[in-house]
Design an enzyme around this catalytic site. Structure first.
Site, PDB file in Angstrom:
ATOM      1  N   ARG A  15     -51.055 -31.380   8.188  1.00 14.57           N
ATOM      2  CA  ARG A  15     -49.849 -32.190   8.667  1.00 14.57           C
ATOM      3  C   ARG A  15     -50.483 -32.805  10.114  1.00 14.57           C
ATOM      4  NH1 ARG A  15     -45.182 -27.200   8.899  1.00 14.57           N
ATOM      5  NH2 ARG A  15     -47.483 -25.946   9.687  1.00 14.57           N
ATOM      6  N   LYS A  75     -48.799 -27.540  15.000  1.00  8.69           N
ATOM      7  CA  LYS A  75     -49.278 -26.481  15.538  1.00  8.69           C
ATOM      8  C   LYS A  75     -49.584 -25.667  16.739  1.00  8.69           C
ATOM      9  CE  LYS A  75     -48.798 -23.468  12.549  1.00  8.69           C
ATOM     10  NZ  LYS A  75     -47.585 -23.095  12.223  1.00  8.69           N
ATOM     11  N   TYR A  94     -44.571 -27.072  17.398  1.00  6.95           N
ATOM     12  CA  TYR A  94     -44.244 -25.347  17.212  1.00  6.95           C
ATOM     13  C   TYR A  94     -45.074 -24.220  18.065  1.00  6.95           C
ATOM     14  CZ  TYR A  94     -42.123 -26.448  13.092  1.00  6.95           C
ATOM     15  OH  TYR A  94     -41.278 -26.737  11.775  1.00  6.95           O
ATOM     16  N   HIS A  96     -44.390 -21.063  18.784  1.00  6.72           N
ATOM     17  CA  HIS A  96     -43.998 -19.475  18.493  1.00  6.72           C
ATOM     18  C   HIS A  96     -44.807 -18.394  19.772  1.00  6.72           C
ATOM     19  CE1 HIS A  96     -42.327 -20.150  14.847  1.00  6.72           C
ATOM     20  NE2 HIS A  96     -43.435 -20.708  14.629  1.00  6.72           N
ATOM     21  N   GLU A 118     -39.720 -24.255  17.516  1.00  5.66           N
ATOM     22  CA  GLU A 118     -38.435 -23.525  16.631  1.00  5.66           C
ATOM     23  C   GLU A 118     -37.517 -22.385  17.369  1.00  5.66           C
ATOM     24  OE1 GLU A 118     -41.711 -23.030  17.792  1.00  5.66           O
ATOM     25  OE2 GLU A 118     -41.535 -21.655  18.729  1.00  5.66           O
ATOM     26  N   ASP A 270     -43.334 -14.055   6.768  1.00  3.90           N
ATOM     27  CA  ASP A 270     -43.399 -14.441   8.764  1.00  3.90           C
ATOM     28  C   ASP A 270     -42.616 -13.680   9.666  1.00  3.90           C
ATOM     29  OD1 ASP A 270     -41.660 -15.758   7.818  1.00  3.90           O
ATOM     30  OD2 ASP A 270     -41.607 -17.142   9.598  1.00  3.90           O
TER      31      ASP A 270
HETATM   32  N1  LIG Z   1     -43.779 -18.110   4.257  1.00  9.51           N
HETATM   33  C1  LIG Z   1     -42.882 -19.199   5.019  1.00  9.51           C
HETATM   34  O1  LIG Z   1     -44.155 -19.965   4.655  1.00  9.51           O
HETATM   35  C2  LIG Z   1     -42.045 -19.540   5.374  1.00  9.51           C
HETATM   36  C3  LIG Z   1     -41.731 -20.588   5.445  1.00  9.51           C
HETATM   37  C4  LIG Z   1     -40.067 -21.206   5.879  1.00  9.51           C
HETATM   38  C5  LIG Z   1     -39.484 -19.963   6.862  1.00  9.51           C
HETATM   39  N2  LIG Z   1     -39.583 -18.842   6.379  1.00  9.51           N
HETATM   40  C6  LIG Z   1     -38.677 -17.558   6.778  1.00  9.51           C
HETATM   41  O2  LIG Z   1     -37.939 -17.844   5.599  1.00  9.51           O
HETATM   42  C7  LIG Z   1     -37.075 -16.616   5.823  1.00  9.51           C
HETATM   43  C8  LIG Z   1     -35.591 -16.998   5.428  1.00  9.51           C
HETATM   44  O3  LIG Z   1     -35.663 -18.548   6.531  1.00  9.51           O
HETATM   45  P1  LIG Z   1     -33.638 -19.275   6.484  1.00  9.51           P
HETATM   46  O4  LIG Z   1     -34.420 -20.794   7.360  1.00  9.51           O
HETATM   47  O5  LIG Z   1     -33.519 -19.311   4.638  1.00  9.51           O
HETATM   48  O6  LIG Z   1     -32.925 -18.288   6.832  1.00  9.51           O
HETATM   49  P2  LIG Z   1     -31.566 -18.402   7.213  1.00  9.51           P
HETATM   50  O7  LIG Z   1     -31.281 -17.779   8.527  1.00  9.51           O
HETATM   51  O8  LIG Z   1     -30.789 -19.631   6.834  1.00  9.51           O
HETATM   52  O9  LIG Z   1     -31.094 -17.342   5.557  1.00  9.51           O
HETATM   53  C9  LIG Z   1     -31.210 -16.081   5.997  1.00  9.51           C
HETATM   54  C10 LIG Z   1     -30.307 -16.079   4.953  1.00  9.51           C
HETATM   55  O10 LIG Z   1     -30.677 -13.914   4.997  1.00  9.51           O
HETATM   56  C11 LIG Z   1     -29.227 -13.479   4.743  1.00  9.51           C
HETATM   57  N3  LIG Z   1     -29.420 -12.018   4.374  1.00  9.51           N
HETATM   58  C12 LIG Z   1     -29.509 -10.884   6.000  1.00  9.51           C
HETATM   59  N4  LIG Z   1     -29.931  -9.779   5.112  1.00  9.51           N
HETATM   60  C13 LIG Z   1     -29.733  -9.839   3.970  1.00  9.51           C
HETATM   61  C14 LIG Z   1     -29.760  -8.921   3.479  1.00  9.51           C
HETATM   62  N5  LIG Z   1     -29.677  -7.033   3.328  1.00  9.51           N
HETATM   63  N6  LIG Z   1     -29.561  -8.863   1.778  1.00  9.51           N
HETATM   64  C15 LIG Z   1     -29.062 -10.136   1.753  1.00  9.51           C
HETATM   65  N7  LIG Z   1     -29.582 -11.224   2.207  1.00  9.51           N
HETATM   66  C16 LIG Z   1     -29.670 -11.229   3.851  1.00  9.51           C
HETATM   67  C17 LIG Z   1     -28.145 -14.090   5.888  1.00  9.51           C
HETATM   68  O11 LIG Z   1     -26.860 -13.527   5.439  1.00  9.51           O
HETATM   69  C18 LIG Z   1     -29.059 -15.844   5.603  1.00  9.51           C
HETATM   70  O12 LIG Z   1     -27.712 -15.661   4.753  1.00  9.51           O
HETATM   71  C19 LIG Z   1     -37.200 -16.814   7.037  1.00  9.51           C
HETATM   72  O13 LIG Z   1     -38.181 -15.325   7.700  1.00  9.51           O
HETATM   73  C20 LIG Z   1     -38.596 -17.549   7.540  1.00  9.51           C
HETATM   74  O14 LIG Z   1     -38.722 -17.632   9.054  1.00  9.51           O
HETATM   75  C21 LIG Z   1     -40.808 -19.092   5.831  1.00  9.51           C
END
Ligand SMILES: NC(=O)c1ccc[n+]([C@@H]2O[C@H](COP(=O)([O-])OP(=O)(O)OC[C@H]3O[C@@H](n4cnc5c(N)ncnc54)[C@H](O)[C@@H]3O)[C@@H](O)[C@H]2O)c1
Length: 370
Positions: A15, A75, A94, A96, A118, A270
């Site tokens: 990116r 990054k 970013y 972190h 972030e 993450d």
């Molecule tokens: N792997 C990657 O490349 C990547 C990229 C972007 C985001 N992420 C990660 O993805 C995750 C989700 O991000 P998001 O933006 O959707 O967050 P978000 O806050 O929009 O959504 C998270 C949801 O999880 C729900 N939740 C909490 N506890 C729960 C449970 N026990 N059962 C069911 N649902 C539950 C919350 O109520 C909320 O609606 C984060 O950890 C974020 O860092 C990872």
């Protein structure tokens, strides 16, 4: 202001911090923009595209850091970049911080102004510069899941959309936040049967309102999770409890309840992952198998689709970059609370509570540095 965009040198990062459209806006506002040669190539933007909108192309990363008042990138700076950063230079990217003591100490030592994507926060508590990457990851989770369901890569051999006369595949999504909703949308678009679980009823109501009838919602409980893992082909983990590690919603023992070849994609990797068996993986080797269940746990999913991710990210960052350039960082952060919350380390001081807590460093109120 002189703004510099270096080429990302972190492993496998294609990116870039600014597109030609961003340069166009900044040069229109009489700023000078330096782009390191080939910085945009991985995202489909070439030096000529930047030159055409008034950028100055520099050959080396040293020149970009030396000549710029503000660096805009993607990054966090890596060790080779630490000595290039100048006191009072603004870094908008970013960081972190809480996950790297080395980076935190290096930035404190540099006396730079570090504004972290972030932690920029909207009034409603959402994170506008993280959202686009969650959108990308949520959509990608289904694309990757569909691929790994194919038999030659040890999946169940299920086509998510089914065909006439054959029922569609079943997708279970844990979490109805940004990742969950985007994943649900993609899976529903393919024609899969989709079940979305969340503990937040407001989120479930929203999903129920906006999705077609083959997307069903249920309250997230261990009972319901145990029930659904038995007959769903693809399971996506997209839960988040802000500031905490992800809850382990699927344990090792529960894998035995799944059918062989089930694919589980832990987007929440993450934050430690929401499956007990999650181990972070990379795009070079994205999956591993435990108890015949395929795990996909790539921690930087958007990195695989830089054409889309760069545009999604820079659409969100550009308005803030413009404010920083037009007003200077101090005035921009005074005027805009969202941006002020992005300040993490300023001229040798930690001004973000989460970072001082992570490493036991003295915390300074952000207003002291403005
Ligand atoms: N792997 C990657 O490349 C990547 C990229 C972007 C985001 N992420 C990660 O993805 C995750 C989700 O991000 P998001 O933006 O959707 O967050 P978000 O806050 O929009 O959504 C998270 C949801 O999880 C729900 N939740 C909490 N506890 C729960 C449970 N026990 N059962 C069911 N649902 C539950 C919350 O109520 C909320 O609606 C984060 O950890 C974020 O860092 C990872």
């Amino acid at each position: 202001m002189k703004i510099g965009v270096p080429k990302e040198i972190k492993n496998n990062e294609s990116r870039v911090g600014m597109t030609p459209a961003g340069v166009f806006e900044l040069t229109k506002n009489k700023h000078i923009v330096f782009i390191q040669s080939s910085a945009g190539e991985g995202s489909g933007f070439f030096d000529e595209d930047y030159l055409n909108v008034g950028a100055i192309i520099l050959q080396t990363i040293e020149e970009v850091y030396m000549l710029s008042d503000m660096i805009v990138k993607v990054k966090e700076p890596v060790a080779e970049e630490y000595p290039l950063i100048k006191p009072n230079q603004v870094l908008f990217t970013y960081f972190h911080f809480a996950s790297s003591e080395e980076l935190t100490f290096a930035m404190l030592k540099s006396d730079a102004i570090c504004i972290a994507y972030e932690t920029v926060e909207d009034k409603d508590g959402s994170l506008p510069l993280l959202t686009p990457m969650s959108e990308v990851a949520g959509r990608m989770a289904i694309q990757q899941g569909a691929k790994y369901l194919e038999k030659p890569i040890k999946g169940r051999g299920v086509l998510l959309g089914g065909v006439p006369g054959v029922p569609p595949g079943r997708v279970l999504i844990l979490g109805a936040g940004v990742v969950g909703v985007q994943a649900a949308k993609m899976a529903a678009g393919l024609g899969a049967h989709v079940t979305v679980l969340d503990t937040n009823m407001k989120r479930l109501r929203y999903v129920n309102d906006v999705m077609p009838p083959h997307v069903v919602t249920e309250f997230s409980s261990e009972y319901n999770i145990r029930k659904h893992i038995k007959d769903h082909d693809l399971i996506v983990g997209g839960v988040l409890i802000k500031g905490s590690k992800a809850p382990k919603l699927i344990t090792r023992e529960m894998l035995k309840e799944m059918r062989p070849g089930t694919v589980i994609v832990d987007v929440a990797v993450d934050q430690g992952g929401c499956f007990e068996t999650t181990v972070p993986t990379t795009h070079e080797d994205p999956t591993y198998i435990i108890d015949d269940v395929i795990h996909y746990c790539v921690a930087n999913m958007p990195g695989a689709v830089p054409y889309t991710s760069t545009l999604a990210l820079t659409n969100a960052t550009l308005p803030y970059a413009l404010q920083l350039a037009n007003k200077g960082w101090k005035q921009a952060c005074k005027d805009n609370e969202e941006l002020r919350l992005g300040l993490n380390v300023v001229e040798g001081k930690v001004v973000y509570k989460g970072v001082s807590d992570a490493f036991g460093l003295p915390y300074n109120d952000v207003n002291e540095v403005l």
